[in-house]
Design an enzyme around this catalytic site. Structure first.
Site, mmCIF file in Angstrom:
data_model
loop_
_atom_site.group_PDB
_atom_site.id
_atom_site.type_symbol
_atom_site.label_atom_id
_atom_site.label_comp_id
_atom_site.label_asym_id
_atom_site.label_seq_id
_atom_site.Cartn_x
_atom_site.Cartn_y
_atom_site.Cartn_z
ATOM 1 N N ASP A 37 1.002 -1.102 -0.043
ATOM 2 C CA ASP A 37 0.012 -0.022 -0.109
ATOM 3 C C ASP A 37 0.796 0.993 -0.032
ATOM 4 O O ASP A 37 2.128 1.147 0.242
ATOM 5 C CB ASP A 37 -0.773 0.020 1.363
ATOM 6 C CG ASP A 37 -1.988 1.011 0.946
ATOM 7 O OD1 ASP A 37 -3.231 0.536 1.093
ATOM 8 O OD2 ASP A 37 -1.966 1.955 1.153
ATOM 9 N N TYR A 149 -14.700 6.244 -13.398
ATOM 10 C CA TYR A 149 -14.216 4.996 -12.538
ATOM 11 C C TYR A 149 -14.901 3.994 -13.126
ATOM 12 O O TYR A 149 -14.242 2.721 -13.246
ATOM 13 C CB TYR A 149 -14.867 5.246 -11.181
ATOM 14 C CG TYR A 149 -14.851 4.067 -10.193
ATOM 15 C CD1 TYR A 149 -13.757 3.773 -9.471
ATOM 16 C CD2 TYR A 149 -16.249 3.777 -9.728
ATOM 17 C CE1 TYR A 149 -13.619 2.841 -8.336
ATOM 18 C CE2 TYR A 149 -15.900 2.629 -8.785
ATOM 19 C CZ TYR A 149 -14.895 2.369 -8.268
ATOM 20 O OH TYR A 149 -14.969 1.278 -7.092
HETATM 21 N N1 LIG Z 1 -15.553 0.592 -0.512
HETATM 22 C C1 LIG Z 1 -16.611 0.244 -1.592
HETATM 23 O O1 LIG Z 1 -17.791 0.594 -1.324
HETATM 24 C C2 LIG Z 1 -16.118 -0.328 -2.907
HETATM 25 C C3 LIG Z 1 -17.019 -0.729 -3.723
HETATM 26 C C4 LIG Z 1 -16.674 -1.438 -5.075
HETATM 27 C C5 LIG Z 1 -15.320 -1.555 -5.337
HETATM 28 N N2 LIG Z 1 -14.543 -1.087 -4.557
HETATM 29 C C6 LIG Z 1 -12.744 -1.229 -4.715
HETATM 30 O O2 LIG Z 1 -12.351 -1.898 -3.867
HETATM 31 C C7 LIG Z 1 -10.946 -1.471 -3.747
HETATM 32 C C8 LIG Z 1 -10.629 -1.334 -2.363
HETATM 33 O O3 LIG Z 1 -11.445 -0.376 -1.958
HETATM 34 P P1 LIG Z 1 -11.672 0.120 -0.362
HETATM 35 O O4 LIG Z 1 -12.861 0.895 -0.212
HETATM 36 O O5 LIG Z 1 -11.415 -1.004 0.422
HETATM 37 O O6 LIG Z 1 -10.563 1.071 -0.163
HETATM 38 P P2 LIG Z 1 -10.108 2.452 0.715
HETATM 39 O O7 LIG Z 1 -10.537 3.476 -0.031
HETATM 40 O O8 LIG Z 1 -10.558 2.046 1.971
HETATM 41 O O9 LIG Z 1 -8.473 2.213 0.706
HETATM 42 C C9 LIG Z 1 -7.854 2.437 -0.269
HETATM 43 C C10 LIG Z 1 -6.532 2.087 -0.087
HETATM 44 O O10 LIG Z 1 -5.801 2.371 -1.253
HETATM 45 C C11 LIG Z 1 -4.408 2.699 -1.217
HETATM 46 N N3 LIG Z 1 -4.010 3.501 -2.334
HETATM 47 C C12 LIG Z 1 -4.440 4.444 -3.053
HETATM 48 N N4 LIG Z 1 -3.727 4.770 -4.053
HETATM 49 C C13 LIG Z 1 -2.923 3.549 -4.535
HETATM 50 C C14 LIG Z 1 -1.771 3.557 -5.119
HETATM 51 N N5 LIG Z 1 -1.419 4.397 -6.022
HETATM 52 N N6 LIG Z 1 -1.071 2.342 -4.897
HETATM 53 C C15 LIG Z 1 -1.213 1.704 -3.861
HETATM 54 N N7 LIG Z 1 -2.061 1.679 -2.873
HETATM 55 C C16 LIG Z 1 -3.014 2.836 -3.254
HETATM 56 C C17 LIG Z 1 -4.717 3.934 -0.034
HETATM 57 O O11 LIG Z 1 -3.485 3.893 0.706
HETATM 58 C C18 LIG Z 1 -5.813 2.952 0.954
HETATM 59 O O12 LIG Z 1 -5.006 2.203 1.982
HETATM 60 C C19 LIG Z 1 -10.844 -0.424 -4.753
HETATM 61 O O13 LIG Z 1 -10.195 -0.842 -5.972
HETATM 62 C C20 LIG Z 1 -12.379 -0.146 -4.985
HETATM 63 O O14 LIG Z 1 -12.675 0.748 -6.214
HETATM 64 C C21 LIG Z 1 -14.831 -0.611 -3.288
#
Ligand SMILES: NC(=O)c1ccc[n+]([C@@H]2O[C@H](COP(=O)([O-])OP(=O)(O)OC[C@H]3O[C@@H](n4cnc5c(N)ncnc54)[C@H](O)[C@@H]3O)[C@@H](O)[C@H]2O)c1
Length: 257
Positions: A37, A149
């Protein structure tokens, strides 16, 4: 169940939310995890808890990604599972106003980032007859807004089916999990929105990171050894309809229980 005994998984964006839940789940099932991360302190903390390896990795930087795979091999000698979890919404303007630079940043993080990780991991996945699970979104399948997105997430599906066809003969599988709304730190400033979203979900709640982790663990394990090139929605039923009609047994089409 110890489905990941003797296996090594690398998880991107694993400091919190879905990525952290996936790392915990794989470790709980006997796997070794490499948690990566941007947030170095958090991944080191989690890796220490799981007896894994924590690395600061920015998926938009090829050198970081290559170094993470090299460090994985150096520490554990193999790589069986890549979980492409890094991604997120970059663009906050309306789509009509999105700049080229914003489009590029959106695609670079979410689509090209996953592609970079696949490229770096592939030689080792071939050796291990391993697999890739990419975390996409329901936005890749239905219209939930944020065009940039959604397009980046949909690109992950096309990349997955094509890689699945290309590498199936070498025993490497590629699948996608497409989550609906998941309660992660991403939503910390919009808890009222999360509350409102519940209504869209036939199962009556938004998802938890563990709901996604369970699906990832299934697809990454030998339980899914004949599944490749597919997308598994983990979405509380939101794709069954827009939630505008009351189709519940207490609605107009009533059934007493
Ligand atoms: N939370 C939701 O509702 C949801 C729904 C559908 C899909 N997703 C997808 O699931 C995945 C995780 O989402 P989440 O909500 O658990 O994330 P989050 O927003 O809680 O955390 C994102 C993490 O990504 C890290 N990050 C950001 N840019 C980065 C980079 N360039 N390289 C490495 N790490 C990086 C950040 O430091 C953070 O720890 C994402 O791909 C998101 O699009 C999330």
């Amino acid at each position: 169940m110890q489905r990941f005994e003797g296996r090594v998984a690398l998880v991107t964006a694993g400091a919190q939310g879905i990525g952290a839940a996936v790392a915990r789940r794989i470790a709980a099932e006997g796997g070794k995890v490499v948690v990566t991360d941007l947030q170095e302190d958090k991944v080191n903390e989690l890796a220490a808890e799981l007896d894994g390896l924590g690395l600061r990795v920015d998926v938009t930087q090829r050198a970081d990604v290559d170094a993470a795979v090299a460090a994985t091999i150096e520490r554990f000698g193999r790589l069986d599972v890549l979980v492409n979890n890094a991604g997120g919404c970059i663009v906050t303007s309306v789509p009509e106003d999105t700049t080229d630079e914003e489009w590029h940043r959106q695609l670079d993080l979410t689509l090209v980032g996953a592609a970079r990780c696949i490229q770096a991991a592939l030689p080792h996945l071939v050796q291990a007859r391993g697999n890739v699970v990419t975390i996409s979104s329901v936005n890749a399948i239905g219209a939930f807004g944020n065009i940039e997105y959604a397009a980046a997430k949909a690109g992950q599906l096309a990349m997955t089916t094509n890689y699945a066809a290309r590498y199936g003969g070498l025993g490497v599988r590629f699948n996608v999990v497409a989550p609906g709304t998941i309660r992660t730190p991403n939503w910390d400033n919009q808890l009222d929105t999360l509350e409102k979203f519940k209504k869209m979900y036939p199962l009556g709640r938004v998802g938890e990171p563990e709901d996604v982790a369970a699906a990832v663990a299934f697809l990454a394990s030998d339980d899914a050894s004949w599944i490749t090139g597919h997308t598994l929605p983990v979405e509380g039923g939101v794709l069954t309809g827009p939630g505008l009609l009351d189709l519940t047994p207490s609605g107009p089409f009533r059934k007493e229980y």
